[in-house]
Design an enzyme around this catalytic site. Structure first.
Site, PDB file in Angstrom:
ATOM      1  N   SER A 167      -9.948  -1.190   6.867  1.00  0.00           N
ATOM      2  CA  SER A 167      -9.450  -1.036   5.538  1.00  0.00           C
ATOM      3  C   SER A 167      -8.554  -2.167   4.879  1.00  0.00           C
ATOM      4  CB  SER A 167      -8.283   0.333   5.709  1.00  0.00           C
ATOM      5  OG  SER A 167      -9.190   1.352   5.256  1.00  0.00           O
ATOM      6  N   LYS A 221       1.039  -1.190  -0.201  1.00  0.00           N
ATOM      7  CA  LYS A 221      -0.081   0.077  -0.004  1.00  0.00           C
ATOM      8  C   LYS A 221       0.902   1.358  -0.081  1.00  0.00           C
ATOM      9  CE  LYS A 221      -4.029   1.773   2.630  1.00  0.00           C
ATOM     10  NZ  LYS A 221      -4.828   1.601   3.784  1.00  0.00           N
ATOM     11  N   SER A 228      -9.872   1.228   2.560  1.00  0.00           N
ATOM     12  CA  SER A 228      -9.082   2.056   1.898  1.00  0.00           C
ATOM     13  C   SER A 228      -8.029   1.491   1.138  1.00  0.00           C
ATOM     14  CB  SER A 228      -8.441   3.325   2.833  1.00  0.00           C
ATOM     15  OG  SER A 228      -7.469   2.780   3.752  1.00  0.00           O
TER      16      SER A 228
HETATM   17  N1  GLN Z   1     -13.321   3.348   6.018  1.00  0.00           N
HETATM   18  C1  GLN Z   1     -12.798   3.773   7.357  1.00  0.00           C
HETATM   19  C2  GLN Z   1     -12.270   5.282   7.489  1.00  0.00           C
HETATM   20  O1  GLN Z   1     -12.536   5.928   6.168  1.00  0.00           O
HETATM   21  C3  GLN Z   1     -11.404   3.019   7.757  1.00  0.00           C
HETATM   22  C4  GLN Z   1     -10.251   3.489   6.884  1.00  0.00           C
HETATM   23  C5  GLN Z   1      -9.183   2.717   7.481  1.00  0.00           C
HETATM   24  O2  GLN Z   1      -9.301   1.697   7.936  1.00  0.00           O
HETATM   25  N2  GLN Z   1      -7.916   3.133   6.819  1.00  0.00           N
HETATM   26  O3  GLN Z   1     -11.940   5.849   8.444  1.00  0.00           O
END
Ligand code: GLN
Length: 538
Positions: free
Chosen positions: A178, A79, A154
């Site tokens: 994510s 990532k 994400s």
């Molecule tokens: N979708 C969640 C957020 O936008 C989790 C994101 C993540 O785990 N980085 O905060």
């Protein structure tokens, strides 16, 4: 040949039998990404020189008679919030579009020491804020099972790369879901370890008390091997822990029928939650029936405070993000707006034009919530709620060895379908409580949904620091689904395996991919588009 479509064990067997060299694996894996990623856009940068150099070094080690390391010649990608010396680490933001890492994150360094071949960096929601990868400054990643849909987020690039056979395993980060949510939407295994098991050193921080790194893979065994390579105490991360678990052995125990006699909890309130689709519920009920059939005792448990997890998360997360992102000030790091005429404008314009809308929303929210009046109304209660949720999990795990819940309320949605931020936040209602409590959780694919034909995942959660339970349950359950396709065709082609023995190659996509309609770049026409697949590469 496409080694990225093989399992870790298959790559190992081929190397041992001298069927191919690590160098050949790297060259073939890179060629597949070049060939197929223009449709998926999982990669932001390819690193051919680094992959080939790692492969040549591994071949030399093997020629000198060394034993094969854990991830020998495994095509891997990371990532883009993980620093990797000499590569761009953009967090999919304009703010860091030109930033080149001067050092390497511990999780990446450990995979390299274990012999993995680094193919490149993967797309994500900007600074990991999002559940669809639509907030990337460099354009969306497409779900390989239906390129008109999101891969989740994400870590959408990390999930899509594995699902499309563009890497054998990848690393992602999970602050509220994510890793698990995109794994569910792309039909692959995604695991968030107990907080502290994997070092966060070198991973650009979102919310430091919630962030964890973990693997994506097409099988529980491959996730276990990758994890064995990256866990453990790191003096560079003060929250990191020793980890005595042998994940590969736990997965083997599970695959050999290890759930017999285990107690597995189901959370009725999660199953009755508003917005959970029928096909997700049906798939979860089938998975529960499989576990019961394998000899597990199914127990109903309650997590009475979990309903407050989303609210607590959207206080704690933005507060920590506000603090962590303060370093992007156009001086120490980041985009400098050429129109700024003085210091104030340098800050203002740099942040206004360097960050996207969702990132600005989180920063504004965090800034407000930490102001003196809001602190006692929101921040302090959110921390109290966090304690209550942690206690709920502790009490549940006095009765059971693992929990099973949906991962995501629904399967992959279309680009632009969820425009309202709060609806997007609801994508993570089942994953966020686990970050709040600090436990480990995995999303395991359990086949195509009965209505949409798109991948569905179930989430398996374990007691804190007892993540082996998750691998036992997941491997046992995985064996109940021998026919699930794990690699999606790209442009109608499956990135095929030369080993016919794995039953993980898709016969056909559930929804035939057609021409992409999703935007492949920022919708702001004034914003320069980063070319797909890279910036020259390293
Ligand atoms: N979708 C969640 C957020 O936008 C989790 C994101 C993540 O785990 N980085 O905060």
């Amino acid at each position: 040949m496409n080694p990225s479509a093989w399992s870790i064990a298959q790559i190992r067997a081929g190397l041992l039998q001298r069927e191919f060299s690590a160098y050949e694996v790297a060259a073939a894996a890179l060629a597949t990404v070049e060939d197929c990623d223009s449709t998926i856009h999982a990669f932001l940068e390819l690193t051919p020189q680094l992959a080939l150099k790692a492969a040549a070094a591994l071949d030399a080690r093997l020629a000198a008679g060394e034993e094969l390391p854990l991830l020998a010649a495994v095509p891997i990608a990371f990532k883009d919030n993980m620093n990797f010396e000499g590569t761009h680490t953009t967090c999919a933001s304009r703010m860091l579009a030109d930033y080149i890492s001067p050092f390497t994150a511990s999780c990446i360094a450990k995979t390299l020491a274990a012999g993995a071949l680094p193919l490149g960096k993967l797309n994500m929601d900007e600074f990991a804020f999002g559940s669809s990868t639509e907030t990337s400054f460099f354009g969306c990643t497409h779900n390989p099972w239906d390129i008109q849909r999101v891969p989740g987020g994400s870590s959408g690039g990390s999930a899509a790369a594995v699902a499309a056979g563009l890497a054998t395993v990848t690393l992602g980060s999970d602050t509220g879901g994510s890793i698990r949510q995109p794994a569910a939407l792309c039909g692959v295994v995604g695991f968030k370890p107990t907080y502290g098991f994997v070092s966060r050193y070198g991973v650009v921080a979102f919310a430091s008390s919630l962030d964890q790194v973990g693997p994506f893979a097409r099988s529980v065994a491959d996730a276990a091997t990758t994890l064995d390579a990256i866990v453990g105490h790191d003096p560079l991360d003060c929250m990191s822990q020793d980890c005595m678990i042998d994940f590969t052995a736990s997965a083997k125990r599970g695959a050999a029928g290890g759930v017999d006699g285990m107690r597995i909890g189901v959370v009725r309130s999660f199953m009755e939650a508003e917005g959970v689709s029928d096909e997700v519920l049906t798939a979860l009920e089938e998975a529960i029936a499989h576990l019961a059939g394998l000899g597990a005792t199914i127990v109903e448990v309650e997590l009475p405070n979990a309903k407050a997890a989303l609210s607590a998360y959207y206080v704690i997360g933005p507060c920590e993000a506000f603090s962590n992102l303060s370093r992007f000030d156009s001086i120490r790091y980041g985009y400098c707006d050429p129109n700024s005429r003085n210091l104030d404008e340098l800050y203002e314009l740099g942040r206004a034009h360097g960050f996207g809308a969702e990132t600005r929303r989180r920063i504004m929210l965090g800034s407000y919530l930490l102001s003196s009046r809001a602190y006692s109304t929101y921040y302090y209660p959110a921390q109290q709620v966090r304690t209550l949720i942690t206690q709920d999990f502790q009490q549940a795990f006095e009765q059971v060895d693992a929990l099973i819940t949906p991962t995501s309320p629904r399967t992959a949605f279309r680009f632009g379908e969820i425009a309202d931020p709060v609806s997007m936040y609801l994508s993570d209602i089942f994953t966020i409580p686990i970050n709040i409590a600090g436990n480990g959780g995995m999303s395991l694919p359990v086949g195509p949904g009965k209505t949409s034909g798109l991948p569905v995942g179930v989430q398996i959660i374990g007691p804190q620091f007892r993540d082996e339970n998750i691998f036992v349950v997941a491997a046992a359950l995985e064996a109940c689904y021998p026919d699930i396709a794990r690699i999606a065709p790209v442009d109608g082609r499956v990135t095929e395996s030369c080993y016919p023995d794995i039953a993980r190659i898709a016969p056909a996509a559930p929804t035939a991919p057609t021409a992409p309609t999703a935007p492949t770049a920022s919708t702001d026409p004034t914003v320069p588009t980063k070319p797909l697949n890279g910036r020259g590469g390293v």
